[in-house]
Scaffold this motif. Structure first.
Motif, PDB file in Angstrom:
ATOM      1  N   UNK A 186      -7.086  -9.097  13.418  1.00  0.00           N
ATOM      2  CA  UNK A 186      -7.818  -9.685  12.290  1.00  0.00           C
ATOM      3  C   UNK A 186      -8.846  -8.697  11.749  1.00  0.00           C
ATOM      4  N   UNK A 187      -9.578  -8.036  12.642  1.00  0.00           N
ATOM      5  CA  UNK A 187     -10.574  -7.054  12.205  1.00  0.00           C
ATOM      6  C   UNK A 187      -9.911  -5.896  11.466  1.00  0.00           C
ATOM      7  N   UNK A 188      -8.798  -5.400  11.994  1.00  0.00           N
ATOM      8  CA  UNK A 188      -8.084  -4.312  11.325  1.00  0.00           C
ATOM      9  C   UNK A 188      -7.526  -4.770   9.975  1.00  0.00           C
ATOM     10  N   UNK A 189      -7.076  -6.009   9.920  1.00  0.00           N
ATOM     11  CA  UNK A 189      -6.562  -6.549   8.662  1.00  0.00           C
ATOM     12  C   UNK A 189      -7.671  -6.591   7.608  1.00  0.00           C
ATOM     13  N   UNK A 190      -8.843  -7.040   8.001  1.00  0.00           N
ATOM     14  CA  UNK A 190      -9.956  -7.100   7.055  1.00  0.00           C
ATOM     15  C   UNK A 190     -10.438  -5.697   6.686  1.00  0.00           C
ATOM     16  N   UNK A 191     -10.368  -4.762   7.632  1.00  0.00           N
ATOM     17  CA  UNK A 191     -10.812  -3.393   7.347  1.00  0.00           C
ATOM     18  C   UNK A 191      -9.898  -2.692   6.349  1.00  0.00           C
ATOM     19  N   UNK A 192      -8.641  -3.089   6.296  1.00  0.00           N
ATOM     20  CA  UNK A 192      -7.685  -2.482   5.363  1.00  0.00           C
ATOM     21  C   UNK A 192      -7.320  -3.463   4.247  1.00  0.00           C
ATOM     22  N   UNK A 193      -8.301  -4.249   3.841  1.00  0.00           N
ATOM     23  CA  UNK A 193      -8.062  -5.278   2.821  1.00  0.00           C
ATOM     24  C   UNK A 193      -7.592  -4.673   1.499  1.00  0.00           C
ATOM     25  N   UNK A 194      -8.049  -3.488   1.188  1.00  0.00           N
ATOM     26  CA  UNK A 194      -7.686  -2.870  -0.085  1.00  0.00           C
ATOM     27  C   UNK A 194      -6.203  -2.537  -0.178  1.00  0.00           C
ATOM     28  N   UNK A 195      -5.529  -2.419   0.951  1.00  0.00           N
ATOM     29  CA  UNK A 195      -4.101  -2.087   0.940  1.00  0.00           C
ATOM     30  C   UNK A 195      -3.223  -3.316   0.797  1.00  0.00           C
ATOM     31  N   UNK A 196      -3.791  -4.504   0.881  1.00  0.00           N
ATOM     32  CA  UNK A 196      -2.967  -5.717   0.860  1.00  0.00           C
ATOM     33  C   UNK A 196      -2.328  -5.915  -0.509  1.00  0.00           C
ATOM     34  N   UNK A 197      -3.051  -5.570  -1.566  1.00  0.00           N
ATOM     35  CA  UNK A 197      -2.507  -5.788  -2.905  1.00  0.00           C
ATOM     36  C   UNK A 197      -1.209  -5.041  -3.141  1.00  0.00           C
ATOM     37  N   UNK A 198      -1.058  -3.876  -2.530  1.00  0.00           N
ATOM     38  CA  UNK A 198       0.170  -3.097  -2.720  1.00  0.00           C
ATOM     39  C   UNK A 198       1.388  -3.801  -2.119  1.00  0.00           C
ATOM     40  N   UNK A 199       1.173  -4.629  -1.117  1.00  0.00           N
ATOM     41  CA  UNK A 199       2.316  -5.290  -0.466  1.00  0.00           C
ATOM     42  C   UNK A 199       2.868  -6.447  -1.283  1.00  0.00           C
ATOM     43  N   UNK A 200       2.133  -6.904  -2.294  1.00  0.00           N
ATOM     44  CA  UNK A 200       2.600  -8.030  -3.103  1.00  0.00           C
ATOM     45  C   UNK A 200       3.286  -7.588  -4.397  1.00  0.00           C
ATOM     46  N   UNK A 201       3.467  -6.288  -4.599  1.00  0.00           N
ATOM     47  CA  UNK A 201       4.072  -5.819  -5.838  1.00  0.00           C
ATOM     48  C   UNK A 201       5.516  -6.278  -5.973  1.00  0.00           C
ATOM     49  N   UNK A 202       6.203  -6.407  -4.861  1.00  0.00           N
ATOM     50  CA  UNK A 202       7.608  -6.818  -4.916  1.00  0.00           C
ATOM     51  C   UNK A 202       7.783  -8.326  -4.831  1.00  0.00           C
ATOM     52  N   UNK A 203       6.671  -9.084  -4.821  1.00  0.00           N
ATOM     53  CA  UNK A 203       6.783 -10.539  -4.667  1.00  0.00           C
ATOM     54  C   UNK A 203       7.414 -11.183  -5.897  1.00  0.00           C
ATOM     55  N   UNK A 204       7.065 -10.724  -7.068  1.00  0.00           N
ATOM     56  CA  UNK A 204       7.673 -11.260  -8.283  1.00  0.00           C
ATOM     57  C   UNK A 204       6.921 -12.432  -8.867  1.00  0.00           C
ATOM     58  N   UNK A 205       6.770 -13.518  -8.124  1.00  0.00           N
ATOM     59  CA  UNK A 205       6.104 -14.707  -8.638  1.00  0.00           C
ATOM     60  C   UNK A 205       5.305 -15.359  -7.512  1.00  0.00           C
ATOM     61  N   UNK A 206       4.753 -16.529  -7.812  1.00  0.00           N
ATOM     62  CA  UNK A 206       3.925 -17.230  -6.831  1.00  0.00           C
ATOM     63  C   UNK A 206       4.722 -17.615  -5.595  1.00  0.00           C
ATOM     64  N   UNK A 207       5.995 -17.997  -5.807  1.00  0.00           N
ATOM     65  CA  UNK A 207       6.834 -18.366  -4.660  1.00  0.00           C
ATOM     66  C   UNK A 207       7.067 -17.159  -3.752  1.00  0.00           C
ATOM     67  N   UNK A 208       7.232 -15.978  -4.359  1.00  0.00           N
ATOM     68  CA  UNK A 208       7.404 -14.783  -3.553  1.00  0.00           C
ATOM     69  C   UNK A 208       6.152 -14.431  -2.768  1.00  0.00           C
ATOM     70  N   UNK A 209       4.983 -14.617  -3.385  1.00  0.00           N
ATOM     71  CA  UNK A 209       3.726 -14.366  -2.677  1.00  0.00           C
ATOM     72  C   UNK A 209       3.584 -15.315  -1.492  1.00  0.00           C
ATOM     73  N   UNK A 210       3.897 -16.594  -1.727  1.00  0.00           N
ATOM     74  CA  UNK A 210       3.825 -17.561  -0.635  1.00  0.00           C
ATOM     75  C   UNK A 210       4.811 -17.216   0.466  1.00  0.00           C
ATOM     76  N   UNK A 211       5.989 -16.746   0.088  1.00  0.00           N
ATOM     77  CA  UNK A 211       6.980 -16.367   1.086  1.00  0.00           C
ATOM     78  C   UNK A 211       6.515 -15.195   1.940  1.00  0.00           C
ATOM     79  N   UNK A 212       5.877 -14.189   1.305  1.00  0.00           N
ATOM     80  CA  UNK A 212       5.368 -13.053   2.073  1.00  0.00           C
ATOM     81  C   UNK A 212       4.247 -13.473   3.020  1.00  0.00           C
ATOM     82  N   UNK A 213       3.420 -14.407   2.572  1.00  0.00           N
ATOM     83  CA  UNK A 213       2.338 -14.887   3.445  1.00  0.00           C
ATOM     84  C   UNK A 213       2.918 -15.620   4.648  1.00  0.00           C
ATOM     85  N   UNK A 214       3.904 -16.484   4.408  1.00  0.00           N
ATOM     86  CA  UNK A 214       4.522 -17.206   5.520  1.00  0.00           C
ATOM     87  C   UNK A 214       5.246 -16.248   6.461  1.00  0.00           C
TER      88      UNK A 214
END
Length: 464
Positions: A186-214
């Protein structure tokens, strides 16, 4: 009750798989022609059955749904155990817990065979599929039954005290290590918070974002177990990339939000401080062993048992949590190195904690708190206040309020008073007992007479 044990966890699990698969297919606009094959693959993947889709091998499967399925099975099995359950009853409960999932697995294998012509899903190995599904639910059933009747389990196994104390200590150690590893993730995840946005580029829509989170949540236990390897110093592998407290090797990793917690740069100079976490856990475990066992510096059997059982448990978790992920390669722990390093850390630091406990916390000769207190609460009646027994609670009250339990006077015999009249006779007895050491006599004989007054004529008893 057996039908509930067999059907309820299986039904919930299958419904969850169907809902998730349908939501994924509908949100992505895919053709529903291969829905049955996708559902079958989802059921098998949730039970860690390796799959081959097209030319891609998928062995790295999420642990969260597997753990939830095992927990649901264990919970129903625990609620089905009665205080007077025999071994045959426990066998029936375990059989019911396996019957439902294995039946669904047989259907899914048949569906996967038929769907292989529509979707690029290769039918998995039948023996491996039944073995994984049966193993997951068997572990859940065994854990549920053991949590319900631990005293009886240890009595049947006839384990020595040091083995029981070591087993409980290993459980606490594993939980503490996994908790610390989760905090580090969790600490490492919060420390690299700025990199999270790059992982959602291929999500496409809200359903894709929810799918990546799950998907990230589903794989969180896998990453936590890999982090345990990093904390003890053996490191973890993520395809071509690897990470340890002394070095980091970069490489391609999946574009999943959870992977943002994996460092990509060189190792920081302060990272070796993380080795203090497993050291502290080991020392704390040794102190607990000192409180709950009779271990001493010259005979640390419970301490070594705790380190060994904890290491075996972590190695098994590491084996299940790792695997090959398509073109990325092998993910997880180097199990041989991890086993040696983990046992060394836990045994050495546990011994230090034991010596500290013997010198300061619980000196030798002081009363030791038994391990019984840790599982005494499992033998209460809390499990019998659920819906399995609420409907039938009246029948137990009626059973014990029956007339033949109330007429205790009928079994007490006639109502009369008894007098005991005793007289001490100072005569030399005629009985002499001879033994190997000589002859022994009894100087005093008590002559007692029971006088029963006011007896009915038919029940008069006179005895001397």
């Amino acid at each position: 009750m057996l039908l509930l044990v067999a059907a309820r966890p299986t039904t919930y699990a299958l419904v969850a798989v169907v809902v998730l698969i349908l939501a994924a297919l509908l949100s992505s606009g895919s053709n529903l022609a291969g829905t049955s094959g996708a559902i079958a693959a989802g059921w098998l993947a949730a039970h860690q059955v390796p799959l081959v889709i097209g030319k891609t091998s998928l062995e790295l499967l999420p642990l969260l749904p597997t753990g939830l399925f095992a927990w649901a099975t264990g919970r129903d099995c625990a609620r089905a155990v009665e205080p007077d359950s025999s071994r045959a009853d426990l066998g029936w409960i375990v059989g019911a817990a396996l019957a439902g999932p294995l039946l669904v697995t047989a259907v899914c294998l048949a569906v996967a065979e038929d769907a292989s012509g529509v979707v690029a899903l290769h039918p998995p190995n039948t023996l491996a599929a039944f073995g994984w599904v049966g193993g997951v639910h068997l572990v859940g059933a065994a854990g549920g039954i053991a949590s319900r009747s631990r005293r009886r389990l240890f009595t049947l196994l006839r384990l020595p005290d040091w083995a029981i104390a070591g087993t409980f200590g290993a459980g606490r150690t594993v939980v503490r290590l996994l908790t610390c590893a989760t905090a580090v993730v969790v600490v490492s995840f919060l420390a690299h918070w700025s990199r999270i946005g790059d992982t959602f580029h291929t999500a496409g829509n809200a359903a894709g974002v929810l799918g990546l989170i799950l998907l990230s949540l589903a794989y969180l236990p896998n990453v936590v177990i890999a982090t345990v390897g990093v904390l003890v110093g053996s490191g973890a592998q993520f395809g071509d990339a690897s990470i340890g407290v002394f070095s980091v090797v970069g490489g391609p990793i999946p574009a999943v939000p959870l992977m943002a917690a994996v460092p990509t740069g060189p190792a920081e100079g302060w990272w070796p401080v993380l080795l203090l976490i497993p050291a502290a856990v080991g020392v704390l475990g040794g102190i607990d062993i000192g409180r709950t066992s009779h271990d001493r510096a010259a005979a640390p059997w419970a301490t070594l048992t705790s380190a060994g059982v904890a290491t075996v448990t972590l190695v098994l978790l590491g084996a299940v949590a790792g695997g090959v992920l398509g073109t990325f390669g092998q993910f997880g722990l180097d199990l041989p190195i991890f086993a040696v390093v983990a046992f060394g850390w836990l045994a050495l630091t546990g011994y230090v904690g034991l010596v500290f406990a013997r010198w300061i916390v619980v000196p030798i000769g002081a009363p030791v708190t038994g391990y019984d207190d840790e599982y005494a609460d499992y033998d209460d009646d809390d499990y019998y206040e659920d819906d399995y027994y609420d409907d039938d609670s009246d029948q137990y009250d009626d059973h014990y309020e029956d007339d033949h339990y109330d007429d205790y006077d009928d079994y007490a015999g006639p109502d009369f008073e008894v007098e005991l009249d005793g007289e001490l006779v100072d005569e030399q007895p005629a009985i002499v007992t001879s033994g190997a050491a000589g002859s022994y006599s009894f100087p005093d004989i008590v002559d007692a007479e029971v006088v029963e007054a006011d007896l009915p004529e038919s029940d008069r008893v006179d005895g001397r």
